[in-house]
Design a protein around this motif. Structure first.
Motif, PDB file in Angstrom:
ATOM      1  N   UNK A  73     -10.929 -43.023  -4.887  1.00 31.46           N
ATOM      2  CA  UNK A  73     -11.697 -42.813  -6.195  1.00 31.46           C
ATOM      3  C   UNK A  73     -13.217 -43.329  -6.015  1.00 31.46           C
ATOM      4  N   UNK A  74     -14.005 -42.885  -6.632  1.00 39.56           N
ATOM      5  CA  UNK A  74     -15.400 -43.393  -6.607  1.00 39.56           C
ATOM      6  C   UNK A  74     -16.125 -42.741  -7.923  1.00 39.56           C
ATOM      7  N   UNK A  75     -17.435 -43.301  -8.005  1.00 42.66           N
ATOM      8  CA  UNK A  75     -18.408 -42.888  -9.053  1.00 42.66           C
ATOM      9  C   UNK A  75     -17.705 -42.695 -10.500  1.00 42.66           C
ATOM     10  N   UNK A  76     -17.019 -43.702 -10.814  1.00 45.90           N
ATOM     11  CA  UNK A  76     -16.258 -43.944 -12.314  1.00 45.90           C
ATOM     12  C   UNK A  76     -17.375 -44.176 -13.087  1.00 45.90           C
ATOM     13  N   UNK A  77     -17.167 -43.312 -14.419  1.00 44.50           N
ATOM     14  CA  UNK A  77     -18.291 -43.521 -15.522  1.00 44.50           C
ATOM     15  C   UNK A  77     -17.354 -43.585 -16.633  1.00 44.50           C
ATOM     16  N   UNK A  78     -17.235 -44.628 -17.563  1.00 44.53           N
ATOM     17  CA  UNK A  78     -16.450 -44.855 -18.556  1.00 44.53           C
ATOM     18  C   UNK A  78     -17.435 -44.739 -19.934  1.00 44.53           C
ATOM     19  N   UNK A  79     -16.914 -43.987 -20.932  1.00 42.68           N
ATOM     20  CA  UNK A  79     -17.668 -43.683 -22.398  1.00 42.68           C
ATOM     21  C   UNK A  79     -16.712 -43.954 -23.431  1.00 42.68           C
ATOM     22  N   UNK A  89     -14.661 -40.573 -16.209  1.00 37.10           N
ATOM     23  CA  UNK A  89     -15.126 -39.419 -15.192  1.00 37.10           C
ATOM     24  C   UNK A  89     -15.076 -39.964 -13.979  1.00 37.10           C
ATOM     25  N   UNK A  90     -14.397 -39.526 -13.109  1.00 35.30           N
ATOM     26  CA  UNK A  90     -14.700 -39.870 -11.848  1.00 35.30           C
ATOM     27  C   UNK A  90     -14.435 -38.961 -10.531  1.00 35.30           C
ATOM     28  N   UNK A  91     -14.793 -39.355  -9.277  1.00 36.79           N
ATOM     29  CA  UNK A  91     -14.611 -38.494  -8.287  1.00 36.79           C
ATOM     30  C   UNK A  91     -13.516 -38.854  -7.369  1.00 36.79           C
ATOM     31  N   UNK A  92     -12.580 -37.880  -6.979  1.00 31.21           N
ATOM     32  CA  UNK A  92     -11.683 -38.176  -5.942  1.00 31.21           C
ATOM     33  C   UNK A  92     -12.027 -37.591  -4.661  1.00 31.21           C
ATOM     34  N   UNK A  98      -4.072 -33.979   8.468  1.00 30.56           N
ATOM     35  CA  UNK A  98      -4.758 -33.527   9.589  1.00 30.56           C
ATOM     36  C   UNK A  98      -6.283 -34.013   9.853  1.00 30.56           C
ATOM     37  N   UNK A  99      -6.643 -35.043   9.067  1.00 34.72           N
ATOM     38  CA  UNK A  99      -8.071 -35.395   9.080  1.00 34.72           C
ATOM     39  C   UNK A  99      -8.899 -34.794   8.158  1.00 34.72           C
ATOM     40  N   UNK A 100      -8.791 -33.682   7.625  1.00 30.79           N
ATOM     41  CA  UNK A 100      -9.691 -33.076   6.754  1.00 30.79           C
ATOM     42  C   UNK A 100      -9.768 -33.427   5.221  1.00 30.79           C
ATOM     43  N   UNK A 101     -10.874 -33.434   4.784  1.00 29.17           N
ATOM     44  CA  UNK A 101     -10.792 -33.900   3.180  1.00 29.17           C
ATOM     45  C   UNK A 101     -11.266 -32.915   2.090  1.00 29.17           C
ATOM     46  N   UNK A 102     -11.033 -33.434   0.822  1.00 29.82           N
ATOM     47  CA  UNK A 102     -11.215 -32.524  -0.032  1.00 29.82           C
ATOM     48  C   UNK A 102     -11.829 -33.239  -1.205  1.00 29.82           C
ATOM     49  N   UNK A 103     -12.578 -32.902  -1.995  1.00 24.58           N
ATOM     50  CA  UNK A 103     -13.196 -33.575  -3.147  1.00 24.58           C
ATOM     51  C   UNK A 103     -12.828 -32.876  -4.522  1.00 24.58           C
ATOM     52  N   UNK A 104     -12.708 -33.882  -5.653  1.00 27.83           N
ATOM     53  CA  UNK A 104     -12.139 -33.384  -6.801  1.00 27.83           C
ATOM     54  C   UNK A 104     -12.908 -34.161  -7.833  1.00 27.83           C
ATOM     55  N   UNK A 105     -12.954 -33.636  -9.316  1.00 23.51           N
ATOM     56  CA  UNK A 105     -13.260 -34.505 -10.268  1.00 23.51           C
ATOM     57  C   UNK A 105     -12.262 -34.765 -10.949  1.00 23.51           C
ATOM     58  N   UNK A 106     -12.172 -35.873 -11.567  1.00 24.48           N
ATOM     59  CA  UNK A 106     -10.967 -36.406 -12.628  1.00 24.48           C
ATOM     60  C   UNK A 106     -11.804 -36.545 -13.766  1.00 24.48           C
TER      61      UNK A 106
END
Length: 139
Positions: A73-79, A89-92, A98-106
């Motif tokens: 997790x990264x880019x944590x914004x707390x309101x 709101x954060x990014x995952x 297999x080494x592939x990556x995916x990105x999500x928003x929490x």
């Protein structure tokens, strides 16, 4: 609403703890992350809304080997909403075996409990397009 510095630290630690507990595969510790009545909106990933910690764990088991081996997790914004709740709101980044990556928003709602902050609602949205799929230039 202004949260105290210690609240921000505690909420950040909560969000960071998610990856450690999920990657360790320890369903007995989900109560450290989520309220008993948590709603986890996993619709964007094809699971619909999950209600309660047990449903979250069952969905993880159903996903099986398609689960990431590492949740980061990264880019944590707390309101702050009020003294006992906040939006986070954060990014995952999920790293697969297999080494592939995916990105999500929490997108989370966290609430204060006697034993600490807990996620009461989480919406996970996959990032599938550059710039959110927007192609318009600024005016």
């Amino acid at each position: 609403m202004a949260l105290k510095e210690q609240d921000r630290i505690d909420i950040t630690n909560l969000i960071n703890l998610h990856g450690h507990l999920v990657d360790a595969g320890d369903p007995g510790r989900l109560d450290e992350l989520f309220t008993a009545d948590v709603i986890y909106d996993y619709s964007d990933m094809g699971f619909g809304e999950l209600h309660g910690r047990k449903a979250i764990w069952e969905a993880a088991l159903a996903l099986g080997d398609a689960n990431p081996v590492g949740h980061h997790v990264t880019n944590i914004v707390i309101t702050g909403i009020d003294d006992d709740s906040a939006r986070v709101r954060s990014k995952g980044i999920g790293i697969h075996a297999d080494g592939t990556a995916a990105s999500v928003v929490y997108d989370d709602i966290v609430i204060r409990h006697p034993d600490g902050w807990k996620i009461s609602r989480r919406t996970t949205t996959a990032r599938r397009a550059v710039h959110g799929g927007r192609e318009n230039s600024p005016q």
